[in-house]
Design a protein around this motif. Structure first.
Motif, PDB file in Angstrom:
ATOM      1  N   LYS A  19     -11.172  27.333 -11.649  1.00  0.00           N
ATOM      2  CA  LYS A  19     -11.874  27.986 -10.541  1.00  0.00           C
ATOM      3  C   LYS A  19     -10.854  28.811  -9.771  1.00  0.00           C
ATOM      4  O   LYS A  19      -9.694  28.405  -9.661  1.00  0.00           O
ATOM      5  CB  LYS A  19     -12.499  26.945  -9.611  1.00  0.00           C
ATOM      6  N   VAL A  20     -11.304  29.928  -9.230  1.00  0.00           N
ATOM      7  CA  VAL A  20     -10.387  30.814  -8.499  1.00  0.00           C
ATOM      8  C   VAL A  20     -11.001  31.159  -7.148  1.00  0.00           C
ATOM      9  O   VAL A  20     -12.182  31.504  -7.078  1.00  0.00           O
ATOM     10  CB  VAL A  20     -10.160  32.119  -9.304  1.00  0.00           C
ATOM     11  N   VAL A  21     -10.199  31.034  -6.086  1.00  0.00           N
ATOM     12  CA  VAL A  21     -10.644  31.470  -4.760  1.00  0.00           C
ATOM     13  C   VAL A  21      -9.754  32.642  -4.340  1.00  0.00           C
ATOM     14  O   VAL A  21      -8.535  32.502  -4.257  1.00  0.00           O
ATOM     15  CB  VAL A  21     -10.531  30.340  -3.709  1.00  0.00           C
ATOM     16  N   ILE A  22     -10.368  33.793  -4.098  1.00  0.00           N
ATOM     17  CA  ILE A  22      -9.610  34.956  -3.619  1.00  0.00           C
ATOM     18  C   ILE A  22      -9.598  34.883  -2.091  1.00  0.00           C
ATOM     19  O   ILE A  22     -10.636  35.019  -1.445  1.00  0.00           O
ATOM     20  CB  ILE A  22     -10.249  36.270  -4.119  1.00  0.00           C
ATOM     21  N   ALA A  23      -8.425  34.599  -1.535  1.00  0.00           N
ATOM     22  CA  ALA A  23      -8.284  34.479  -0.069  1.00  0.00           C
ATOM     23  C   ALA A  23      -7.005  35.217   0.298  1.00  0.00           C
ATOM     24  O   ALA A  23      -6.002  34.610   0.654  1.00  0.00           O
ATOM     25  CB  ALA A  23      -8.240  33.011   0.340  1.00  0.00           C
ATOM     26  N   ALA A  65      -9.603  29.015  10.513  1.00  0.00           N
ATOM     27  CA  ALA A  65      -8.965  28.533   9.274  1.00  0.00           C
ATOM     28  C   ALA A  65      -9.455  27.133   8.878  1.00  0.00           C
ATOM     29  O   ALA A  65      -9.866  26.927   7.726  1.00  0.00           O
ATOM     30  CB  ALA A  65      -7.447  28.570   9.415  1.00  0.00           C
ATOM     31  N   PRO A  66      -9.456  26.139   9.783  1.00  0.00           N
ATOM     32  CA  PRO A  66      -9.865  24.800   9.344  1.00  0.00           C
ATOM     33  C   PRO A  66     -11.312  24.740   8.841  1.00  0.00           C
ATOM     34  O   PRO A  66     -11.571  24.173   7.777  1.00  0.00           O
ATOM     35  CB  PRO A  66      -9.696  23.942  10.609  1.00  0.00           C
ATOM     36  N   ILE A  67     -12.243  25.346   9.560  1.00  0.00           N
ATOM     37  CA  ILE A  67     -13.649  25.243   9.142  1.00  0.00           C
ATOM     38  C   ILE A  67     -13.884  26.046   7.860  1.00  0.00           C
ATOM     39  O   ILE A  67     -14.675  25.645   7.001  1.00  0.00           O
ATOM     40  CB  ILE A  67     -14.614  25.677  10.283  1.00  0.00           C
ATOM     41  N   SER A  68     -13.155  27.166   7.701  1.00  0.00           N
ATOM     42  CA  SER A  68     -13.312  27.956   6.471  1.00  0.00           C
ATOM     43  C   SER A  68     -12.786  27.166   5.280  1.00  0.00           C
ATOM     44  O   SER A  68     -13.396  27.163   4.204  1.00  0.00           O
ATOM     45  CB  SER A  68     -12.546  29.280   6.568  1.00  0.00           C
ATOM     46  N   GLY A  69     -11.641  26.499   5.477  1.00  0.00           N
ATOM     47  CA  GLY A  69     -11.074  25.682   4.398  1.00  0.00           C
ATOM     48  C   GLY A  69     -12.034  24.580   3.996  1.00  0.00           C
ATOM     49  O   GLY A  69     -12.269  24.337   2.805  1.00  0.00           O
ATOM     50  N   LEU A  70     -12.629  23.938   5.006  1.00  0.00           N
ATOM     51  CA  LEU A  70     -13.567  22.843   4.719  1.00  0.00           C
ATOM     52  C   LEU A  70     -14.804  23.374   3.981  1.00  0.00           C
ATOM     53  O   LEU A  70     -15.235  22.809   2.968  1.00  0.00           O
ATOM     54  CB  LEU A  70     -13.975  22.161   6.032  1.00  0.00           C
ATOM     55  N   ALA A  71     -15.348  24.487   4.475  1.00  0.00           N
ATOM     56  CA  ALA A  71     -16.562  25.048   3.852  1.00  0.00           C
ATOM     57  C   ALA A  71     -16.285  25.449   2.406  1.00  0.00           C
ATOM     58  O   ALA A  71     -17.089  25.166   1.503  1.00  0.00           O
ATOM     59  CB  ALA A  71     -17.048  26.257   4.662  1.00  0.00           C
ATOM     60  N   MET A  72     -15.142  26.092   2.166  1.00  0.00           N
ATOM     61  CA  MET A  72     -14.823  26.527   0.800  1.00  0.00           C
ATOM     62  C   MET A  72     -14.575  25.316  -0.101  1.00  0.00           C
ATOM     63  O   MET A  72     -14.996  25.299  -1.257  1.00  0.00           O
ATOM     64  CB  MET A  72     -13.603  27.465   0.797  1.00  0.00           C
ATOM     65  N   ALA A  73     -13.902  24.293   0.443  1.00  0.00           N
ATOM     66  CA  ALA A  73     -13.643  23.090  -0.371  1.00  0.00           C
ATOM     67  C   ALA A  73     -14.967  22.434  -0.763  1.00  0.00           C
ATOM     68  O   ALA A  73     -15.153  22.014  -1.912  1.00  0.00           O
ATOM     69  CB  ALA A  73     -12.765  22.121   0.409  1.00  0.00           C
ATOM     70  N   GLU A  74     -15.918  22.374   0.177  1.00  0.00           N
ATOM     71  CA  GLU A  74     -17.219  21.762  -0.128  1.00  0.00           C
ATOM     72  C   GLU A  74     -17.949  22.550  -1.212  1.00  0.00           C
ATOM     73  O   GLU A  74     -18.646  21.998  -2.051  1.00  0.00           O
ATOM     74  CB  GLU A  74     -18.077  21.678   1.144  1.00  0.00           C
ATOM     75  N   LEU A  75     -17.762  23.868  -1.197  1.00  0.00           N
ATOM     76  CA  LEU A  75     -18.435  24.727  -2.167  1.00  0.00           C
ATOM     77  C   LEU A  75     -17.805  24.615  -3.560  1.00  0.00           C
ATOM     78  O   LEU A  75     -18.490  24.598  -4.580  1.00  0.00           O
ATOM     79  CB  LEU A  75     -18.330  26.174  -1.668  1.00  0.00           C
ATOM     80  N   VAL A  76     -16.487  24.539  -3.576  1.00  0.00           N
ATOM     81  CA  VAL A  76     -15.751  24.666  -4.838  1.00  0.00           C
ATOM     82  C   VAL A  76     -15.624  23.320  -5.558  1.00  0.00           C
ATOM     83  O   VAL A  76     -15.721  23.249  -6.780  1.00  0.00           O
ATOM     84  CB  VAL A  76     -14.347  25.269  -4.559  1.00  0.00           C
ATOM     85  N   VAL A  77     -15.409  22.253  -4.782  1.00  0.00           N
ATOM     86  CA  VAL A  77     -15.084  20.961  -5.426  1.00  0.00           C
ATOM     87  C   VAL A  77     -16.373  20.214  -5.778  1.00  0.00           C
ATOM     88  O   VAL A  77     -17.290  20.156  -4.990  1.00  0.00           O
ATOM     89  CB  VAL A  77     -14.208  20.104  -4.480  1.00  0.00           C
TER      90      VAL A  77
END
Ligand SMILES: Cc1cc2nc3c(=O)[nH]c(=O)nc-3n(C[C@H](O)[C@H](O)[C@H](O)COP(=O)(O)OP(=O)(O)OC[C@H]3O[C@@H](n4cnc5c(N)ncnc54)[C@H](O)[C@@H]3O)c2cc1C
Length: 292
Positions: A122-126, A280-292
């Protein structure tokens, strides 16, 4: 009441928790003053280190603002991830290797880092403003401007003065073209942004620009120094650092986060404009929930 209200509120609370968990030294809540610089020597009545030319100075908010130094936060987050088994590879991503899946979606197979493919599930472009490269790599439209701004940091000797009276300042536009934002840090540094003269950079220019080529504008640094030293003796010496960064701003001013359409395993998280530290923290959490 805006659509990003929850990002603000949840992430503000998460910063406080993260600062405690990670033991951050640079995090603190800080009251904010609204300041207008003057032309004649007249110190502020409510902040002793504003001892220069101050036309007006009033309390803007007491406990709705917090600060953290991004370098300390990002390094602590990376260290915490590594402690949990993550591996960090530093290099320039040059592109993606993709294939078409049986259902017609694009599947990313590898990320090309400094000429070498690294396998990827999986790849996240950030990549902040450089996320515009997703257009070339995955055909995604990313209508982004990079807002290129200079900032300065003073390493002043009056640590105790800003420790006893820790105030952030939001200053009105002055005759140097600055609308200074002043953040004294717990370690005695004083960070200044809002120094005017930002450069608006289009996607094709961003693609051609290496991140390390985002250099400060010496004229704007000099303007900030002129404005700050007129307001306070904390600015009596030249700033220790001048630096620049690019704010990633999408056409609608909102962040772009989610799975890249028509791909099976590519995600994007960019366009956080002037809120990328707060969010940053909420974006990291949201992306982690989506990706993992
Ligand atoms: C002067 C100024 C003041 C600001 N003040 C605030 C504030 O008070 N509060 C707040 O919340 N936000 C603030 N911001 C906004 C905040 O800094 C940004 O929103 C945030 O940095 C965006 O984070 P990001 O990770 O998306 O992008 P970036 O921080 O730009 O990070 C992108 C990273 O990708 C890397 N990269 C680019 N291309 C490649 C490649 N090909 N391969 C590998 N890596 C690559 C870059 O080197 C960079 O490290 C401010 C911004 C500026 C300019």
């Amino acid at each position: 009441g805006s659509v990003t209200k929850d990002l603000h509120r949840k992430s503000f609370a998460m910063h406080e928790e993260l600062a405690a968990t990670l033991g951050l030294q640079s995090y603190r809540k800080i009251p904010v003053l609204s300041v207008a610089a003057g032309t004649q020597p007249k110190p502020a009545r409510n902040c002793s280190w504003l001892d220069g030319c101050i036309a007006s100075c009033s309390l803007m908010d007491k406990n709705l603002t917090a600060q953290v130094t991004p370098k300390e936060l990002t390094e602590a987050l990376v260290a915490a991830a590594v402690a949990k088994g993550a591996r960090v590879v530093i290099g320039r991503v040059e592109g993606l290797e993709t294939a078409q899946g049986p259902d017609g979606t694009v599947q990313v197979r590898a990320v090309v880092v400094d000429g070498k493919p690294m396998k990827a599930d999986k790849v996240v472009i950030a990549m902040g403003p450089w996320s515009v490269l997703a257009t070339d790599w995955l055909g995604l439209r990313v209508p982004m401007e990079g807002i290129w701004s200079t900032s300065v940091v003073y390493q002043h000797s009056g640590t105790d003065r800003t420790k006893e009276e820790p105030y952030a300042l939001f200053c009105q536009e002055d005759d140097n073209g600055c609308h200074l934002e002043v953040y004294p840090r717990p370690n005695g540094e004083v960070y200044l942004c809002g120094i005017g003269g930002s450069k608006y950079t289009k996607p094709e220019e961003i693609k051609a620009l290496a991140p390390e080529a985002v250099l400060p504008n010496p004229k704007r640094a000099a303007a900030a120094h002129a404005s700050f030293s007129r307001m306070t003796s904390l600015g009596s010496q030249e700033p220790a650092k001048t630096q620049a960064c690019m704010r990633p701003c999408l056409q609608d001013g909102l962040p772009m986060m989610g799975r890249v359409p028509a791909t099976a395993n590519a995600y994007i998280a960019c366009g956080h404009n002037c809120w990328g530290i707060l969010w940053a923290p909420i974006s990291g959490l949201a992306m982690a929930e989506l990706v993992v």
